[in-house]
Design a protein around this motif. Structure first.
Motif, mmCIF file in Angstrom:
data_model
loop_
_atom_site.group_PDB
_atom_site.id
_atom_site.type_symbol
_atom_site.label_atom_id
_atom_site.label_comp_id
_atom_site.label_asym_id
_atom_site.label_seq_id
_atom_site.Cartn_x
_atom_site.Cartn_y
_atom_site.Cartn_z
ATOM 1 N N ARG A 99 0.826 -1.182 0.101
ATOM 2 C CA ARG A 99 0.117 -0.120 -0.128
ATOM 3 C C ARG A 99 0.720 1.219 0.005
ATOM 4 O O ARG A 99 2.021 1.387 0.683
ATOM 5 C CB ARG A 99 -0.912 -0.039 1.312
ATOM 6 N N VAL A 100 0.598 2.368 -0.744
ATOM 7 C CA VAL A 100 1.175 3.623 -0.560
ATOM 8 C C VAL A 100 -0.262 4.568 -0.078
ATOM 9 O O VAL A 100 -1.032 4.568 -0.871
ATOM 10 C CB VAL A 100 1.468 3.991 -2.259
ATOM 11 N N GLN A 101 0.171 5.097 1.181
ATOM 12 C CA GLN A 101 -0.789 5.840 1.766
ATOM 13 C C GLN A 101 -1.017 7.309 0.869
ATOM 14 O O GLN A 101 -0.095 8.043 0.662
ATOM 15 C CB GLN A 101 -0.400 6.003 3.027
ATOM 16 N N PRO A 102 -2.296 7.372 0.331
ATOM 17 C CA PRO A 102 -2.561 8.870 -0.090
ATOM 18 C C PRO A 102 -2.555 9.822 0.867
ATOM 19 O O PRO A 102 -2.737 9.653 2.150
ATOM 20 C CB PRO A 102 -3.896 8.528 -0.727
ATOM 21 N N MET A 103 -2.435 10.940 0.531
ATOM 22 C CA MET A 103 -2.074 12.141 1.371
ATOM 23 C C MET A 103 -3.369 12.065 2.383
ATOM 24 O O MET A 103 -3.157 12.403 3.680
ATOM 25 C CB MET A 103 -2.036 13.406 0.647
ATOM 26 N N LEU A 104 -4.501 12.046 2.167
ATOM 27 C CA LEU A 104 -5.782 12.239 2.829
ATOM 28 C C LEU A 104 -5.678 11.042 3.937
ATOM 29 O O LEU A 104 -6.277 11.290 5.110
ATOM 30 C CB LEU A 104 -7.278 12.175 2.189
ATOM 31 N N VAL A 105 -5.034 9.813 3.724
ATOM 32 C CA VAL A 105 -5.091 8.681 4.612
ATOM 33 C C VAL A 105 -3.833 9.084 5.502
ATOM 34 O O VAL A 105 -4.089 8.978 6.678
ATOM 35 C CB VAL A 105 -4.889 7.398 3.859
ATOM 36 N N SER A 106 -2.744 9.562 5.025
ATOM 37 C CA SER A 106 -1.707 9.680 5.855
ATOM 38 C C SER A 106 -1.711 10.834 6.787
ATOM 39 O O SER A 106 -1.362 11.020 7.899
ATOM 40 C CB SER A 106 -0.351 9.863 5.011
ATOM 41 N N THR A 107 -2.697 11.967 6.455
ATOM 42 C CA THR A 107 -3.119 12.984 7.266
ATOM 43 C C THR A 107 -4.255 12.949 8.192
ATOM 44 O O THR A 107 -4.819 13.515 8.923
ATOM 45 C CB THR A 107 -3.397 14.245 6.608
ATOM 46 N N GLY A 108 -4.764 11.505 8.016
ATOM 47 C CA GLY A 108 -6.007 11.256 8.964
ATOM 48 C C GLY A 108 -7.277 11.525 8.472
ATOM 49 O O GLY A 108 -8.246 11.467 9.235
ATOM 50 N N GLN A 109 -7.414 12.163 7.254
ATOM 51 C CA GLN A 109 -8.946 12.783 6.825
ATOM 52 C C GLN A 109 -9.739 11.490 6.321
ATOM 53 O O GLN A 109 -11.041 11.537 5.840
ATOM 54 C CB GLN A 109 -8.556 13.778 5.809
ATOM 55 N N ALA A 110 -8.964 10.500 5.924
ATOM 56 C CA ALA A 110 -9.783 9.360 5.398
ATOM 57 C C ALA A 110 -9.182 7.957 5.802
ATOM 58 O O ALA A 110 -8.025 7.937 6.370
ATOM 59 C CB ALA A 110 -9.557 9.430 3.695
ATOM 60 N N GLU A 111 -9.646 6.850 5.567
ATOM 61 C CA GLU A 111 -9.236 5.432 6.115
ATOM 62 C C GLU A 111 -8.869 4.731 4.716
ATOM 63 O O GLU A 111 -9.702 4.932 3.850
ATOM 64 C CB GLU A 111 -10.136 4.945 6.838
ATOM 65 N N TYR A 112 -7.909 4.157 4.844
ATOM 66 C CA TYR A 112 -7.475 2.984 3.651
ATOM 67 C C TYR A 112 -8.448 1.826 3.533
ATOM 68 O O TYR A 112 -8.743 1.323 4.917
ATOM 69 C CB TYR A 112 -6.205 2.790 3.818
ATOM 70 N N PRO A 113 -8.990 1.372 2.613
ATOM 71 C CA PRO A 113 -9.805 0.216 2.699
ATOM 72 C C PRO A 113 -8.982 -1.061 3.301
ATOM 73 O O PRO A 113 -7.892 -0.941 3.091
ATOM 74 C CB PRO A 113 -10.108 0.053 1.426
ATOM 75 N N SER A 114 -9.913 -1.910 3.941
ATOM 76 C CA SER A 114 -9.072 -3.017 4.518
ATOM 77 C C SER A 114 -8.928 -4.046 3.307
ATOM 78 O O SER A 114 -9.262 -3.841 2.150
ATOM 79 C CB SER A 114 -10.180 -3.839 5.618
ATOM 80 N N GLU A 115 -7.891 -5.133 3.860
ATOM 81 C CA GLU A 115 -7.741 -6.001 2.549
ATOM 82 C C GLU A 115 -8.936 -6.861 2.388
ATOM 83 O O GLU A 115 -9.240 -6.933 1.008
ATOM 84 C CB GLU A 115 -6.718 -7.011 3.351
ATOM 85 N N ALA A 116 -9.933 -6.919 3.276
ATOM 86 C CA ALA A 116 -11.123 -7.667 2.861
ATOM 87 C C ALA A 116 -12.000 -6.710 1.940
ATOM 88 O O ALA A 116 -12.763 -7.325 0.956
ATOM 89 C CB ALA A 116 -11.928 -8.051 4.214
ATOM 90 N N GLU A 117 -12.131 -5.386 1.916
ATOM 91 C CA GLU A 117 -12.729 -4.640 1.287
ATOM 92 C C GLU A 117 -12.150 -4.674 -0.200
ATOM 93 O O GLU A 117 -12.894 -4.471 -1.343
ATOM 94 C CB GLU A 117 -12.743 -2.936 2.094
ATOM 95 N N VAL A 118 -10.706 -4.714 -0.163
ATOM 96 C CA VAL A 118 -10.082 -4.541 -1.475
ATOM 97 C C VAL A 118 -10.415 -6.076 -2.167
ATOM 98 O O VAL A 118 -10.918 -5.712 -3.502
ATOM 99 C CB VAL A 118 -8.693 -4.527 -1.361
ATOM 100 N N ALA A 119 -10.387 -7.033 -1.528
ATOM 101 C CA ALA A 119 -10.625 -8.331 -2.101
ATOM 102 C C ALA A 119 -12.039 -8.662 -2.551
ATOM 103 O O ALA A 119 -12.227 -8.911 -3.486
ATOM 104 C CB ALA A 119 -10.361 -9.476 -1.036
ATOM 105 N N ARG A 120 -12.840 -7.836 -1.802
ATOM 106 C CA ARG A 120 -14.281 -8.100 -2.379
ATOM 107 C C ARG A 120 -14.739 -7.064 -3.398
ATOM 108 O O ARG A 120 -15.273 -7.619 -4.395
ATOM 109 C CB ARG A 120 -15.385 -7.326 -1.310
ATOM 110 N N CYS A 121 -13.913 -6.031 -3.464
ATOM 111 C CA CYS A 121 -14.209 -5.055 -4.493
ATOM 112 C C CYS A 121 -13.735 -5.605 -5.945
ATOM 113 O O CYS A 121 -14.397 -5.689 -7.185
ATOM 114 C CB CYS A 121 -13.391 -3.731 -4.120
#
Length: 193
Positions: A99-121
């Motif tokens: 994973r490469v954390q986007p700026m919104l995730v690294s600044t706490g403004q968003a959450e990175y999807p879980s492995e399960a969410e990625v797999a399901r998508c």
């Protein structure tokens, strides 16, 4: 060989454009009409990058339409999720799990999807998903910058084009000083099932 539509996605600095150049070259070397188009985010280093590559006897537009991509190759999971609308139902996804954390995730403004969410998508959008840590494989080879070529090696196994043609295209686009490690990366990616 019949035509194929590819989409390569990642973030700036992961070699998305290099892989699409090689992929387009392979199509031409195989005797097909081959076209490509690149889309880079405004902040190229770290921003979203996507490339469309199409092979056929005759290719009209270099861009894939929604629902027409046969193979999605993603250097980053969230970027893969953003591209699923382009996939055919019987498509294949090859995705690096690093994973490469986007700026919104690294600044706490968003959450990175879980492995399960990625797999399901990815699983809902395609019939075959191949995920592994290509970044770790590239580090084993001795150069993290070969991660994109590891994934390309895996992608190459989905075609009937000989490995030698792929390596010829890699040789054209990779600097001589980095060629040995890139060929090793390509071969390592071909071993992934």
């Amino acid at each position: 060989m019949k035509g194929m539509n590819f989409m390569i996605v990642g973030v700036g600095g992961q070699g998305t454009i290099l892989v699409s150049d090689i992929l387009a070259e392979v199509g031409m070397l195989a005797g097909l009409d081959s076209k490509k188009s690149d889309i880079m985010g405004l902040a190229v280093r770290g921003g979203s990058v996507s490339s469309h590559v199409r092979w056929a006897e005759k290719v009209g537009s270099p861009m894939n339409m929604l629902g027409t991509v046969d193979v999605l190759m993603a250097s980053e999971p969230m970027e893969a999720m953003r591209a699923v609308e382009y996939l055919r139902k019987d498509s294949t996804v090859i995705c690096n799990t690093y994973r490469v954390q986007p700026m919104l995730v690294s600044t706490g403004q968003a959450e990175y999807p879980s492995e399960a969410e990625v797999a399901r998508c990815l699983g809902d959008a395609s019939s075959r998903v191949i995920t592994y840590d290509a970044t770790a494989k590239s580090l084993e080879i001795g150069n993290v910058k070969t991660m994109n070529i590891v994934l390309l090696g895996t992608l190459s196994t989905l075609t009937d084009i000989a490995p030698e043609i792929w390596e010829q295209a890699i040789t054209k686009y990779v600097p001589a000083k980095a060629l040995e490690k890139n060929i090793a990366a390509f071969r390592a990616g071909r071993e992934v099932k």
